[in-house]
Design an enzyme around this catalytic site. Structure first.
Site, mmCIF file in Angstrom:
data_model
loop_
_atom_site.group_PDB
_atom_site.id
_atom_site.type_symbol
_atom_site.label_atom_id
_atom_site.label_comp_id
_atom_site.label_asym_id
_atom_site.label_seq_id
_atom_site.Cartn_x
_atom_site.Cartn_y
_atom_site.Cartn_z
ATOM 1 N N GLU A 254 1.464 0.246 -4.899
ATOM 2 C CA GLU A 254 1.172 1.429 -5.418
ATOM 3 C C GLU A 254 2.406 2.345 -5.571
ATOM 4 O O GLU A 254 2.568 3.193 -4.526
ATOM 5 C CB GLU A 254 -0.017 2.039 -4.397
ATOM 6 C CG GLU A 254 -1.467 1.249 -4.321
ATOM 7 C CD GLU A 254 -2.140 1.815 -3.532
ATOM 8 O OE1 GLU A 254 -3.398 2.113 -3.929
ATOM 9 O OE2 GLU A 254 -1.888 2.287 -2.140
ATOM 10 N N ASP B 140 0.706 -1.176 -0.045
ATOM 11 C CA ASP B 140 0.142 -0.111 -0.137
ATOM 12 C C ASP B 140 0.816 1.305 -0.131
ATOM 13 O O ASP B 140 1.736 1.219 0.640
ATOM 14 C CB ASP B 140 -0.827 0.079 1.253
ATOM 15 C CG ASP B 140 -1.834 1.223 1.197
ATOM 16 O OD1 ASP B 140 -2.727 1.445 0.418
ATOM 17 O OD2 ASP B 140 -1.680 1.929 2.116
#
Ligand code: CA
Length: 654
Positions: A380, A351
């Site tokens: 990400e 993340d």
């Protein structure tokens, strides 16, 4: 006015006398105190229990033992100062079944906190628990068995939230919303359709990616109400190395959540699926309360201004961890290693990876390769405003320095569905103009293909193509905004086309649970804490959309049947993928000469994003036959293909 966090964070970073005049913010701190041992945390033996805690700025440290979660401490035992800022303790008996915390003296204040290395916890993760890990293995546990997988570009990832999968009243699961529910087989829904795990298996995907399964904060979901209706995605970490108790049948018994999560992972492995864990090391739920903030105040987090205790907040969640600091990096590496080995997991999705530093991600990749080179690593890689030099950020712009680390390709997503920040902006499939070249950048897997088709990553295994994930509008909801004037039937075709482009492009393919049945969240674009009614996989809807489900299965089967869609290198893609002439708003390409060892000699793929038919001249390479999309072919003779609007056709020469 300062935020609540800033007020609370007026913490004493400790008396520099304790650390020889060096503060946690000095570069020498890591030189003096980096501890590279593998014995942090608690270790249980038949005749003794050992502890090691890293807390260099503490002038004293104690182990605090509890019998249960809500009773007073039974005793406090002094720990002994060990090497490189650690504190150790050996208790000459087995402390199995006890709960504990650490208490450290920082400056003039005692801080009590959980063990960051704890592997088990009491309800709501409020105390560390001492358990015999050998008792956490479910029946028939095979600690290293997993479906074979080697090449990251072969991954077809299916992203799902544990609770969403079976919480719907018609999921047919006994343990709805739990780890055990996601492990159930033989579940059936309305009209006898496959649900839950059986449904995922039937899709043909290679990997299940789970939204957070580690213990997240009580403020989101209170584990003392395990049958409650609260909902959260779980991106607010509390205990990094412990499963979330809300998904366990008994969150009070520390072993249960561990055993049930392992059972679920094994059930998926037994069905031929690999499992990717979504990890959130970039921030904690509360930087003040978290053990990392309490035990070594200041060290584990980034600051814009240390004197003012102003935390960096690129995460938007109040704090950013400092992965570039050696003990934070070690913590991430140790944690990933623990999940990969103890739980036999098969990959990790980072993340807000763009908050981390490049070196950390490189070391994670290297470590995972040693465990299993087939481990998937994606993240990400957004550009984020955190107090780390841009040259060190693990974002997509620096992806060339992180081989084997996949980056979510939000450029392709935005091109296909429209910019998420402009509700009405039409994407390519919705009729958005002049986007063909942007789509081609995704089709080649984000690699430097030529002067015009050139995006960011170096190799296709660094590119994750998707049109929908847990964030933002689902494709169906976005199409309602951008193409509400079109019929439902037309929007379904647009939706299918967007999935087709994802599944016939180079790089890693990623789909969101329910995308195959036109998942809707009723227009909610950020459903992180919304009720099950919004988030659950609606098996009634799935039953109504079985033809769309079958279409998705067919595309996945096609991708798996043809290695040409899954080329391993940029060099191969440049040599074997050729864009072909086609009318406007249509994209055609060939995958030539047994690309990547494909059984077919050539493939011809065409996406027609016009609402009207298209007429294409197919290159005269031999005897083409229709491999996919027969129902959309109006006529095909003498290498002239006429196909319906909003459709995908694939031809092959065997
Ligand atoms: Ca929790």
């Amino acid at each position: 006015m300062p935020t609540q966090n800033e007020v609370k964070f007026e913490l004493d970073f400790g008396d520099p006398e304790v650390t020889g005049g060096v503060t946690v913010f000095d570069p020498q701190f890591d030189e003096l105190f980096y501890y590279d041992g593998n014995d942090l945390g608690v270790h249980l033996f038949a005749d003794r229990t050992t502890f090691r805690l890293w807390a260099p700025t503490a002038s004293a440290a104690h182990l605090v033992l509890y019998k249960s979660n809500n009773t007073k401490a039974v005793k406090e035992i002094d720990m002994i100062r060990g090497s490189r800022g650690t504190w150790t303790l050996t208790v000459p008996e087995s402390l199995e079944g006890w709960l504990y915390t650490y208490k450290v003296l920082i400056g003039r204040q005692f801080h009590e906190a959980l063990d960051p290395y704890t592997r088990a916890v009491a309800v709501n993760g409020d105390k560390s628990a001492i358990v015999d890990m050998t008792k956490t293995n479910p029946d028939g546990w095979r600690p290293t068995f997993k479906p074979s997988f080697t090449q990251q570009t072969d991954a077809i990832i299916y992203e799902v939230h544990v609770r969403d999968l079976t919480v719907h009243p018609q999921s047919g699961a006994h343990n709805r919303g739990k780890f055990l529910g996601a492990a159930e087989t033989g579940t059936r829904g309305p009209n006898g359709i496959l649900t839950g795990l059986d449904h995922i298996v039937s899709m043909g995907v290679t990997h299940v990616q789970l939204l957070p399964i580690f213990d997240y904060a009580t403020t989101s979901v209170d584990e003392t109400e395990p049958d409650g209706t609260k909902y959260n995605w779980g991106y607010d970490p509390k205990n990094y190395n412990v499963p979330e108790g809300y998904y366990a049948t008994d969150p009070y018994e520390p072993i249960t959540r561990i055993k049930e999560l392992k059972h679920m992972i094994q059930a998926m492995h037994n069905k031929g699926l690999r499992v990717i864990m979504d990890v959130v090391y970039n921030h904690v739920a509360d930087a003040y309360k978290h053990a990392l903030g309490q035990l070594v105040p200041g060290y584990f987090f980034r600051y814009w201004d240390e004197a003012k205790q102003q935390l960096s907040n690129g995460s938007g969640c109040g704090n950013d961890t400092a992965s570039e600091r050696l003990m934070m990096r070690k913590y991430i590496l140790d944690s990933v290693n623990y999940w990969a080995t103890e739980y036999n997991l098969d990959g990790f999705r980072f993340d807000l990876m763009g908050l981390h530093d490049i070196e950390t991600m490189r070391q994670v990749r290297t470590m995972l390769n040693k465990i299993d080179p087939g481990m998937v690593l994606i993240g990400e890689g957004w550009y984020l405003n955190t107090s780390l030099d841009d040259s060190k950020k693990a974002n997509i712009y620096n992806s060339w320095q992180m081989p084997g680390v996949g980056q979510f390709n939000d450029a392709l997503r935005n091109t296909l569905k429209g910019n998420p920040f402009e509700e009405r902006a039409q994407g390519y499939v919705g009729g958005g103009k002049f986007l063909e070249n942007e789509v081609r950048k995704g089709i080649v897997g984000g690699i430097p293909y030529n002067e015009y088709i050139h995006s960011i990553v170096a190799e296709p295994d660094q590119n994750v193509n998707y049109v929908e994930c847990h964030d933002n509008h689902t494709m169906w909801d976005k199409l309602k905004l951008t193409n509400g004037f079109d019929t439902r039937k037309t929007r379904r075709r647009m939706h299918r086309l967007s999935s087709a482009i994802v599944l016939m492009s180079q790089g890693i393919a990623f789909i969101h649970a329910g995308q195959e049945f036109m998942r809707t969240k009723f227009g909610c674009e950020n459903s992180y804490n919304l009720p099950d009614a919004i988030n659950q996989m609606d098996w009634s809807r799935a039953s109504q959309h079985q033809d769309d489900v079958a279409y998705m299965r067919a595309m996945i089967a096609l991708r798996k049947a043809h290695k040409a869609f899954r080329m391993k290198t940029t060099a191969e893609i440049k040599a074997h993928l050729m864009f072909e002439d086609c009318p406007g708003h249509t994209i055609a390409f060939t995958l030539r000469d047994h690309a990547n060892g494909d059984g077919s000699k050539h493939l011809y793929v065409v996406f027609n994003a016009n609402q009207s038919s298209s007429r294409l001249q197919v290159p005269a390479l031999g005897d083409w036959r229709i491999a996919f999309g027969h129902e959309h072919v109006e006529q095909f003779t003498d290498n002239i293909l006429e196909m319906e609007g909003l459709s995908t056709v694939v031809l092959e020469i065997v």
